[in-house]
Design a protein around this motif. Structure first.
Motif, PDB file in Angstrom:
ATOM      1  N   ARG A  96       0.827  -1.201   0.000  1.00 24.84           N
ATOM      2  CA  ARG A  96       0.000   0.000   0.000  1.00 24.84           C
ATOM      3  C   ARG A  96       0.866   1.258   0.000  1.00 24.84           C
ATOM      4  O   ARG A  96       0.558   2.227  -0.698  1.00 24.84           O
ATOM      5  CB  ARG A  96      -0.920  -0.023   1.221  1.00 24.84           C
ATOM      6  CG  ARG A  96      -2.041   1.012   1.168  1.00 24.84           C
ATOM      7  CD  ARG A  96      -2.986   0.842   2.345  1.00 24.84           C
ATOM      8  NE  ARG A  96      -3.617  -0.467   2.342  1.00 24.84           N
ATOM      9  CZ  ARG A  96      -3.353  -1.432   3.223  1.00 24.84           C
ATOM     10  NH1 ARG A  96      -2.472  -1.224   4.182  1.00 24.84           N
ATOM     11  NH2 ARG A  96      -3.964  -2.593   3.165  1.00 24.84           N
ATOM     12  N   ALA A  97       1.954   1.239   0.761  1.00 25.82           N
ATOM     13  CA  ALA A  97       2.851   2.393   0.806  1.00 25.82           C
ATOM     14  C   ALA A  97       3.519   2.623  -0.550  1.00 25.82           C
ATOM     15  O   ALA A  97       3.646   3.760  -1.012  1.00 25.82           O
ATOM     16  CB  ALA A  97       3.910   2.200   1.897  1.00 25.82           C
ATOM     17  N   LEU A 106      12.917   2.416  -6.983  1.00 19.12           N
ATOM     18  CA  LEU A 106      11.789   2.960  -6.226  1.00 19.12           C
ATOM     19  C   LEU A 106      11.523   2.134  -4.970  1.00 19.12           C
ATOM     20  O   LEU A 106      11.256   2.684  -3.895  1.00 19.12           O
ATOM     21  CB  LEU A 106      10.531   2.995  -7.098  1.00 19.12           C
ATOM     22  CG  LEU A 106      10.562   3.914  -8.323  1.00 19.12           C
ATOM     23  CD1 LEU A 106       9.228   3.866  -9.051  1.00 19.12           C
ATOM     24  CD2 LEU A 106      10.911   5.340  -7.930  1.00 19.12           C
ATOM     25  N   LEU A 107      11.610   0.813  -5.093  1.00 15.86           N
ATOM     26  CA  LEU A 107      11.409  -0.057  -3.932  1.00 15.86           C
ATOM     27  C   LEU A 107      12.478   0.202  -2.874  1.00 15.86           C
ATOM     28  O   LEU A 107      12.190   0.189  -1.676  1.00 15.86           O
ATOM     29  CB  LEU A 107      11.439  -1.528  -4.362  1.00 15.86           C
ATOM     30  CG  LEU A 107      10.239  -2.005  -5.188  1.00 15.86           C
ATOM     31  CD1 LEU A 107      10.536  -3.355  -5.826  1.00 15.86           C
ATOM     32  CD2 LEU A 107       8.994  -2.093  -4.317  1.00 15.86           C
ATOM     33  N   PHE A 138       4.215   6.130  -5.159  1.00 23.17           N
ATOM     34  CA  PHE A 138       4.655   6.227  -6.551  1.00 23.17           C
ATOM     35  C   PHE A 138       3.507   6.091  -7.540  1.00 23.17           C
ATOM     36  O   PHE A 138       3.738   5.816  -8.723  1.00 23.17           O
ATOM     37  CB  PHE A 138       5.727   5.167  -6.818  1.00 23.17           C
ATOM     38  CG  PHE A 138       6.892   5.270  -5.882  1.00 23.17           C
ATOM     39  CD1 PHE A 138       7.727   6.369  -5.893  1.00 23.17           C
ATOM     40  CD2 PHE A 138       7.140   4.274  -4.942  1.00 23.17           C
ATOM     41  CE1 PHE A 138       8.792   6.479  -5.010  1.00 23.17           C
ATOM     42  CE2 PHE A 138       8.204   4.366  -4.055  1.00 23.17           C
ATOM     43  CZ  PHE A 138       9.034   5.479  -4.086  1.00 23.17           C
ATOM     44  N   ARG A 139       2.279   6.317  -7.064  1.00 23.57           N
ATOM     45  CA  ARG A 139       1.113   6.254  -7.941  1.00 23.57           C
ATOM     46  C   ARG A 139       1.212   7.258  -9.083  1.00 23.57           C
ATOM     47  O   ARG A 139       0.724   7.012 -10.200  1.00 23.57           O
ATOM     48  CB  ARG A 139      -0.142   6.519  -7.106  1.00 23.57           C
ATOM     49  CG  ARG A 139      -1.436   6.604  -7.882  1.00 23.57           C
ATOM     50  CD  ARG A 139      -2.585   6.825  -6.921  1.00 23.57           C
ATOM     51  NE  ARG A 139      -2.318   7.988  -6.072  1.00 23.57           N
ATOM     52  CZ  ARG A 139      -2.706   9.215  -6.353  1.00 23.57           C
ATOM     53  NH1 ARG A 139      -3.362   9.450  -7.472  1.00 23.57           N
ATOM     54  NH2 ARG A 139      -2.444  10.214  -5.537  1.00 23.57           N
ATOM     55  N   PHE A 187       3.173   1.116 -14.713  1.00 21.86           N
ATOM     56  CA  PHE A 187       3.140   1.016 -13.251  1.00 21.86           C
ATOM     57  C   PHE A 187       2.097   0.014 -12.786  1.00 21.86           C
ATOM     58  O   PHE A 187       2.352  -0.793 -11.896  1.00 21.86           O
ATOM     59  CB  PHE A 187       2.853   2.394 -12.648  1.00 21.86           C
ATOM     60  CG  PHE A 187       2.799   2.404 -11.143  1.00 21.86           C
ATOM     61  CD1 PHE A 187       3.958   2.346 -10.398  1.00 21.86           C
ATOM     62  CD2 PHE A 187       1.585   2.460 -10.484  1.00 21.86           C
ATOM     63  CE1 PHE A 187       3.918   2.352  -9.007  1.00 21.86           C
ATOM     64  CE2 PHE A 187       1.528   2.471  -9.096  1.00 21.86           C
ATOM     65  CZ  PHE A 187       2.694   2.415  -8.354  1.00 21.86           C
ATOM     66  N   SER A 188       0.919   0.031 -13.399  1.00 23.82           N
ATOM     67  CA  SER A 188      -0.145  -0.878 -12.974  1.00 23.82           C
ATOM     68  C   SER A 188       0.214  -2.327 -13.252  1.00 23.82           C
ATOM     69  O   SER A 188      -0.032  -3.208 -12.407  1.00 23.82           O
ATOM     70  CB  SER A 188      -1.458  -0.513 -13.661  1.00 23.82           C
ATOM     71  OG  SER A 188      -1.323  -0.577 -15.072  1.00 23.82           O
ATOM     72  N   ASP A 189       0.805  -2.619 -14.411  1.00 26.46           N
ATOM     73  CA  ASP A 189       1.197  -4.002 -14.722  1.00 26.46           C
ATOM     74  C   ASP A 189       2.244  -4.501 -13.738  1.00 26.46           C
ATOM     75  O   ASP A 189       2.151  -5.626 -13.226  1.00 26.46           O
ATOM     76  CB  ASP A 189       1.741  -4.091 -16.153  1.00 26.46           C
ATOM     77  CG  ASP A 189       0.643  -3.978 -17.196  1.00 26.46           C
ATOM     78  OD1 ASP A 189      -0.543  -4.165 -16.841  1.00 26.46           O
ATOM     79  OD2 ASP A 189       0.964  -3.710 -18.371  1.00 26.46           O
ATOM     80  N   PHE A 190       3.245  -3.665 -13.480  1.00 23.83           N
ATOM     81  CA  PHE A 190       4.289  -4.094 -12.552  1.00 23.83           C
ATOM     82  C   PHE A 190       3.738  -4.248 -11.146  1.00 23.83           C
ATOM     83  O   PHE A 190       4.054  -5.223 -10.442  1.00 23.83           O
ATOM     84  CB  PHE A 190       5.442  -3.094 -12.540  1.00 23.83           C
ATOM     85  CG  PHE A 190       6.496  -3.425 -11.503  1.00 23.83           C
ATOM     86  CD1 PHE A 190       7.457  -4.390 -11.758  1.00 23.83           C
ATOM     87  CD2 PHE A 190       6.504  -2.781 -10.273  1.00 23.83           C
ATOM     88  CE1 PHE A 190       8.404  -4.719 -10.800  1.00 23.83           C
ATOM     89  CE2 PHE A 190       7.447  -3.106  -9.308  1.00 23.83           C
ATOM     90  CZ  PHE A 190       8.407  -4.080  -9.575  1.00 23.83           C
TER      91      PHE A 190
END
Length: 326
Positions: free
Chosen positions: A80-81, A104-105, A86-87, A136-139
């Motif tokens: 969730r974070a 990013l992680l 990064f949304r 972003f959504s696929d990953f």
């Protein structure tokens, strides 16, 4: 209010199910590491703030990987974070490589293992070049499955490899998460990937795995639903189906539906407030700088001193982001 199901559980079972001892041990360790700073606020207040952060899911920020993967709640909180932080990457339509997503992680978990990021990217890319760009959504959806169910998927990979080779072992596959390390996934050859395995036989093995697996796994009914639509499938085909299954994502409960991944009204409102507050602060500071002080000189010395004071968004010395409330 406690639900009847919780009240029906024995004390020791409830503590184990909720990993209460894990958080108590971590809280005590944090207390001992920061006892000089905490002494001025009091131990009771420290524990209150700590468990508030656990409930809010902010306790995993900037923590070591062994902690963020220690409990299902920690994993869901980290997912969730990552989504909330990064949304905007997805909202802006940016496409990133596997290495960029790993960076990013690491902003949230400095020692996050590259191997898990690679496995998540492989679900999206299906063994294509690992430097390809991903949305972003696929990953995120692939990463959710790989990260949250990592031990389960390791066992699934071993079962798949056994079915490909014609083996039918009766041994129990033991996950290795307690050490914080992850076994290398079996090397699936090109011929094996193309052939796949029989879906019904695969489900029989997975059903027994879910019954004895001590770590979280997808709901067996939803796994059965995924496998009931095909006669044969590959290992990566199975992972792709899991990552795209809406019911499995909802059961995990960390992320919204794919259609809503780019929307977070609460976060957008908070960001807007921060932007407005920043602009007002900057305008006020410029106005004070232009106004002479009581002794007829510009108050730049005070402004320089204020700029050296850490802001409210600066990282605190407490790894779980504990801050005393005013």
């Amino acid at each position: 209010m406690l639900s009847p199901e919780r009240l029906a559980l024995p004390d020791y079972e409830y503590l184990a199910q909720r990993h209460v001892l894990t958080y108590m041990e971590d809280a005590v360790c944090q207390l001992l590491e920061n006892k000089e700073d905490v002494s001025q606020y009091g131990i009771a207040r420290f524990f209150t703030e700590y468990f508030n952060s656990v409930c809010q899911g902010t306790h995993i920020l900037f923590r070591e990987f062994s902690f963020i993967q220690a409990t299902p709640h920690n994993r869901a909180s980290f997912l969730r974070a990552f989504w909330r932080c990064f949304r905007t990457v997805g909202k802006n339509g940016d496409l990133l490589t596997m290495k960029e997503y790993h960076c990013l992680l690491q902003l949230l978990c400095p020692d996050f293992p590259l191997e898990l990021t690679q496995k998540a990217a492989r679900i999206v890319l299906m063994d294509d070049a690992m430097d390809c760009l991903m949305s972003f959504s696929d990953f995120l959806l692939a990463f959710q499955i790989q990260f949250y169910y990592s031990e389960f998927l390791e066992s699934v990979a071993a079962i798949y490899q056994d079915l490909l080779s014609g083996k039918n072992p009766n041994t129990v596959i033991v996950p290795t998460s307690s050490s914080g390390q992850h076994r290398q996934r079996p090397n699936l050859g090109e011929v094996s990937i193309l052939e796949g395995v029989e879906a019904s036989l695969f489900y029989q093995r997975l059903e027994s795995l879910c019954d004895r697996h001590k770590y979280s796994c997808p709901p067996p009914a939803l796994v059965k639903e995924v496998l009931s639509n095909v006669q044969r499938l590959t290992f990566y085909g199975f992972l792709v189906a899991l990552s795209k299954h809406r019911g499995i994502s909802q059961a995990l409960g960390a992320l919204p539906d794919k259609a809503d991944l780019m929307h977070d009204p609460a976060m957008d409102e908070e960001l807007d407030r921060l932007v407005v507050r920043s602009r007002l602060h900057r305008t006020s500071r410029q106005h004070r700088a232009e106004k002479p002080g009581d002794f007829g000189f510009q108050r730049r010395d005070k402004l320089e001193a204020l700029e050296k004071v850490p802001s409210a968004s600066a990282r605190t010395p407490y790894p779980y982001r504990w801050e005393p409330k005013q």
